[in-house]
Design a protein around this motif. Structure first.
Motif, PDB file in Angstrom:
ATOM      1  N   PHE A 163       1.075  -1.301  -0.125  1.00  0.00           N
ATOM      2  CA  PHE A 163      -0.107  -0.042  -0.025  1.00  0.00           C
ATOM      3  C   PHE A 163       0.733   1.483  -0.204  1.00  0.00           C
ATOM      4  CE2 PHE A 163      -2.819   3.065   1.556  1.00  0.00           C
ATOM      5  CZ  PHE A 163      -4.282   3.474   0.297  1.00  0.00           C
ATOM      6  N   PHE A 164       2.300   1.443   0.729  1.00  0.00           N
ATOM      7  CA  PHE A 164       3.113   2.196   0.881  1.00  0.00           C
ATOM      8  C   PHE A 164       4.291   2.123  -0.134  1.00  0.00           C
ATOM      9  CE2 PHE A 164       0.514   2.508   4.293  1.00  0.00           C
ATOM     10  CZ  PHE A 164       0.037   3.606   4.625  1.00  0.00           C
ATOM     11  N   PRO A 165       4.369   2.165  -1.451  1.00  0.00           N
ATOM     12  CA  PRO A 165       4.998   1.712  -2.256  1.00  0.00           C
ATOM     13  C   PRO A 165       6.346   2.575  -2.338  1.00  0.00           C
ATOM     14  CG  PRO A 165       3.339   2.152  -3.845  1.00  0.00           C
ATOM     15  CD  PRO A 165       2.808   1.723  -2.034  1.00  0.00           C
ATOM     16  N   GLU A 166       5.896   3.603  -1.999  1.00  0.00           N
ATOM     17  CA  GLU A 166       6.013   5.005  -2.264  1.00  0.00           C
ATOM     18  C   GLU A 166       7.758   5.064  -1.131  1.00  0.00           C
ATOM     19  OE1 GLU A 166       2.382   6.729  -0.564  1.00  0.00           O
ATOM     20  OE2 GLU A 166       3.867   5.292  -1.736  1.00  0.00           O
ATOM     21  N   PHE A 167       7.393   4.253   0.302  1.00  0.00           N
ATOM     22  CA  PHE A 167       8.358   3.968   1.480  1.00  0.00           C
ATOM     23  C   PHE A 167       9.499   3.530   0.998  1.00  0.00           C
ATOM     24  CE2 PHE A 167       9.993   2.750   5.162  1.00  0.00           C
ATOM     25  CZ  PHE A 167       9.193   3.822   6.193  1.00  0.00           C
ATOM     26  N   LYS A 168      10.939   4.226   1.140  1.00  0.00           N
ATOM     27  CA  LYS A 168      11.903   3.788   0.343  1.00  0.00           C
ATOM     28  C   LYS A 168      13.032   4.293   2.186  1.00  0.00           C
ATOM     29  CE  LYS A 168      10.557   2.746  -3.211  1.00  0.00           C
ATOM     30  NZ  LYS A 168      10.508   0.824  -4.183  1.00  0.00           N
ATOM     31  N   GLN A 169      13.668   3.070   2.209  1.00  0.00           N
ATOM     32  CA  GLN A 169      15.207   3.319   2.969  1.00  0.00           C
ATOM     33  C   GLN A 169      16.034   4.815   3.003  1.00  0.00           C
ATOM     34  OE1 GLN A 169      15.588   1.285   5.050  1.00  0.00           O
ATOM     35  NE2 GLN A 169      17.973   2.290   6.187  1.00  0.00           N
ATOM     36  N   HIS A 170      16.068   5.279   1.790  1.00  0.00           N
ATOM     37  CA  HIS A 170      17.333   6.353   1.258  1.00  0.00           C
ATOM     38  C   HIS A 170      15.914   7.541   1.061  1.00  0.00           C
ATOM     39  CE1 HIS A 170      15.477   5.669  -2.741  1.00  0.00           C
ATOM     40  NE2 HIS A 170      15.138   6.915  -3.123  1.00  0.00           N
ATOM     41  N   ILE A 171      15.260   7.178   1.055  1.00  0.00           N
ATOM     42  CA  ILE A 171      14.724   8.257   1.529  1.00  0.00           C
ATOM     43  C   ILE A 171      13.682   8.395   2.552  1.00  0.00           C
ATOM     44  CG2 ILE A 171      11.761   9.550   0.829  1.00  0.00           C
ATOM     45  CD1 ILE A 171      12.261   8.379  -2.157  1.00  0.00           C
ATOM     46  N   HIS A 172      13.144   7.884   3.603  1.00  0.00           N
ATOM     47  CA  HIS A 172      12.319   7.934   5.082  1.00  0.00           C
ATOM     48  C   HIS A 172      13.019   7.271   6.055  1.00  0.00           C
ATOM     49  CE1 HIS A 172       9.105   7.545   1.546  1.00  0.00           C
ATOM     50  NE2 HIS A 172       8.423   8.552   2.073  1.00  0.00           N
ATOM     51  N   ILE A 173      14.381   7.179   5.699  1.00  0.00           N
ATOM     52  CA  ILE A 173      15.149   6.796   6.817  1.00  0.00           C
ATOM     53  C   ILE A 173      15.517   8.161   7.512  1.00  0.00           C
ATOM     54  CG2 ILE A 173      16.282   5.371   8.199  1.00  0.00           C
ATOM     55  CD1 ILE A 173      13.614   3.718   8.129  1.00  0.00           C
ATOM     56  N   ASN A 174      15.587   8.784   8.692  1.00  0.00           N
ATOM     57  CA  ASN A 174      16.439  10.072   9.084  1.00  0.00           C
ATOM     58  C   ASN A 174      17.633   9.924   9.863  1.00  0.00           C
ATOM     59  OD1 ASN A 174      17.260  12.788   9.177  1.00  0.00           O
ATOM     60  ND2 ASN A 174      15.219  13.203   8.572  1.00  0.00           N
TER      61      ASN A 174
ATOM     62  N   LYS B  99      15.855   7.115  12.429  1.00  0.00           N
ATOM     63  CA  LYS B  99      16.902   5.394  11.982  1.00  0.00           C
ATOM     64  C   LYS B  99      17.097   5.191  12.885  1.00  0.00           C
ATOM     65  CE  LYS B  99      20.929   3.506  10.214  1.00  0.00           C
ATOM     66  NZ  LYS B  99      22.407   3.568   9.846  1.00  0.00           N
ATOM     67  N   ASP B 100      16.142   3.590  13.651  1.00  0.00           N
ATOM     68  CA  ASP B 100      16.292   2.619  14.778  1.00  0.00           C
ATOM     69  C   ASP B 100      15.346   3.770  15.921  1.00  0.00           C
ATOM     70  OD1 ASP B 100      18.086   1.600  13.287  1.00  0.00           O
ATOM     71  OD2 ASP B 100      19.955   2.328  14.149  1.00  0.00           O
ATOM     72  N   ALA B 101      14.628   4.183  15.640  1.00  0.00           N
ATOM     73  CA  ALA B 101      14.099   5.374  17.039  1.00  0.00           C
ATOM     74  C   ALA B 101      12.166   4.060  16.712  1.00  0.00           C
ATOM     75  CB  ALA B 101      14.330   6.976  16.751  1.00  0.00           C
ATOM     76  N   CYS B 102      11.498   3.945  15.295  1.00  0.00           N
ATOM     77  CA  CYS B 102      10.273   3.777  14.830  1.00  0.00           C
ATOM     78  C   CYS B 102      10.476   2.259  14.297  1.00  0.00           C
ATOM     79  CB  CYS B 102       9.848   4.776  14.094  1.00  0.00           C
ATOM     80  SG  CYS B 102       9.445   6.342  15.239  1.00  0.00           S
ATOM     81  N   SER B 103      11.114   1.151  14.605  1.00  0.00           N
ATOM     82  CA  SER B 103      11.093   0.439  13.652  1.00  0.00           C
ATOM     83  C   SER B 103      10.037  -0.264  13.777  1.00  0.00           C
ATOM     84  CB  SER B 103      12.172  -0.991  14.733  1.00  0.00           C
ATOM     85  OG  SER B 103      11.421  -1.325  15.971  1.00  0.00           O
ATOM     86  N   ASN B 104       9.362  -0.691  14.242  1.00  0.00           N
ATOM     87  CA  ASN B 104       7.787  -1.273  13.834  1.00  0.00           C
ATOM     88  C   ASN B 104       7.463   0.080  13.038  1.00  0.00           C
ATOM     89  OD1 ASN B 104       8.364  -3.871  15.747  1.00  0.00           O
ATOM     90  ND2 ASN B 104       8.133  -2.298  17.238  1.00  0.00           N
ATOM     91  N   ALA B 105       7.040   0.570  12.706  1.00  0.00           N
ATOM     92  CA  ALA B 105       7.000   1.381  11.410  1.00  0.00           C
ATOM     93  C   ALA B 105       7.195   1.555  11.125  1.00  0.00           C
ATOM     94  CB  ALA B 105       6.641   2.973  12.580  1.00  0.00           C
ATOM     95  N   VAL B 106       8.129   2.007  10.591  1.00  0.00           N
ATOM     96  CA  VAL B 106       8.776   0.914   9.338  1.00  0.00           C
ATOM     97  C   VAL B 106       8.847  -0.082   8.921  1.00  0.00           C
ATOM     98  CG1 VAL B 106      11.110   0.680   8.582  1.00  0.00           C
ATOM     99  CG2 VAL B 106      11.090   2.869   9.652  1.00  0.00           C
TER     100      VAL B 106
END
Length: 326
Positions: free
Chosen positions: A103-114, A244-251
């Motif tokens: 449902f969220f194909p836009e979610f990408k490691q290099h974009i959304h992980i800060n 990064k590493d703060a919201c592992s379940n959300a990711v």
């Protein structure tokens, strides 16, 4: 000492069965488990197959049966369409590509992980979803014009009072929440919202429109191009990123949750354990509307020219009226 689980990804109580059966094969003398299935995203089978564990993982492509020729595959593909990747995948990647898709194909490691943990403590909001099966909470800060998720709670089996006390101990005083938390309990006469308030947490009721909330959340996650203030280089980010590493379940849940098979405008409610933290995000996106984008110089110039044109036309009309009056 041999456990065989067929169609493991499609067992309704897969996790409960696995927890109950595990001691049978987890003996000092050893035991064996054979799990067979096609992939169903978000299930225990997928978690075990893609995770780091002691299983010997074997993938069997469609052509592992020598009777299946390329002609057979093409004929089958015409009958099944994209669903062939689930039933007859050629690679692990195809097996993980389910028809309908993420449902969220836009979610990408290099974009959304800060990588930057910095937040503005004066601009922080919390959003939660609560049930006895799960308390899911996200802390989100507005930092330099964009939102950043920096904290989460993901705990099951808590009574409402216990959940509220846990939130309070984490510094939470206010949170967005769905309307059902204001429903009165027929035994106690109190709502969950009242119990949270008694324990120092003020909940704010938000619209629980499922489809509208899903669209709002996708707007937050949509990749956008911005300029680095120091280097001047353009890079991709989003209006909502995750420390990064703060919201592992959300990711994890954003990556795994799939489209509803009957309505592509919303995410699937099963497996249910993927939805709690995503629901909390949805409530945030509803309770905290997107910031209005600041106009660019080109847009400001265009607006200025428009106003000048309107003023010039208005001046000519005034002159014409004066002439006619004279």
């Amino acid at each position: 000492n041999l456990l065989i689980l067929d169609e493991w990804a499609f067992q309704q109580f897969a996790k409960e069965i696995w927890l109950s059966a595990y001691p049978t094969i987890n003996r000092p003398t050893g035991g064996k488990v054979i799990g067979l299935s096609t992939i169903d995203r978000g299930t225990l089978f997928e978690e075990l197959y893609t995770g780091d564990n002691d299983f010997n993982k074997i993938f069997l492509p469609w052509y592992s049966d020598p009777r299946r020729t390329q002609e057979w595959y093409e004929n089958t593909k015409r009958d099944l369409g994209d669903s062939i990747m689930q039933e007859y995948p050629a690679t692990v990647e195809e097996a993980l590509t389910i028809p309908g898709g993420s449902f969220f194909p836009e979610f990408k490691q290099h974009i959304h992980i800060n990588d930057d943990p910095s937040i503005d403590k004066n601009a922080v909001w919390y959003s939660l979803d609560y049930g006895l099966d799960m308390l899911a909470v996200l802390g989100i800060s507005l930092y330099k014009g964009h939102y950043k998720a920096f904290d989460e709670i993901h705990e099951s089996g808590l009574l409402a009072s216990e959940a509220a006390k846990l939130c309070y101990s984490r510094g939470i005083r206010k949170a967005f929440a769905p309307p059902d938390l204001w429903d009165k309990n027929r035994h106690t006469g109190k709502s969950t919202a009242e119990i949270f308030q008694e324990n120092g947490i003020q909940l704010t009721k938000v619209d629980n429109s499922f489809e509208g909330g899903c669209i709002n959340l996708k707007e937050y996650l949509k990749p956008i191009e911005v300029m680095d203030e120091q280097t001047g280089q353009m890079y991709l980010t989003a209006n909502l990123t995750f420390v990064k590493d703060a919201c592992s379940n959300a990711v994890r849940c954003l990556r795994k949750i799939q489209k509803d098979k009957n309505n592509p405008n919303v995410y699937a409610k099963e497996p249910h354990d993927l939805t709690h933290i995503v629901d909390a995000l949805r409530y945030f996106s509803t309770g905290r509307p997107m910031l209005r984008k600041e106009p660019t110089e080109a847009e400001l110039y265009k607006q200025h020219r428009y106003e000048q044109t309107v003023e010039a036309i208005a001046g000519k009309i005034d002159n014409l009226n004066s002439f006619l009056k004279y």
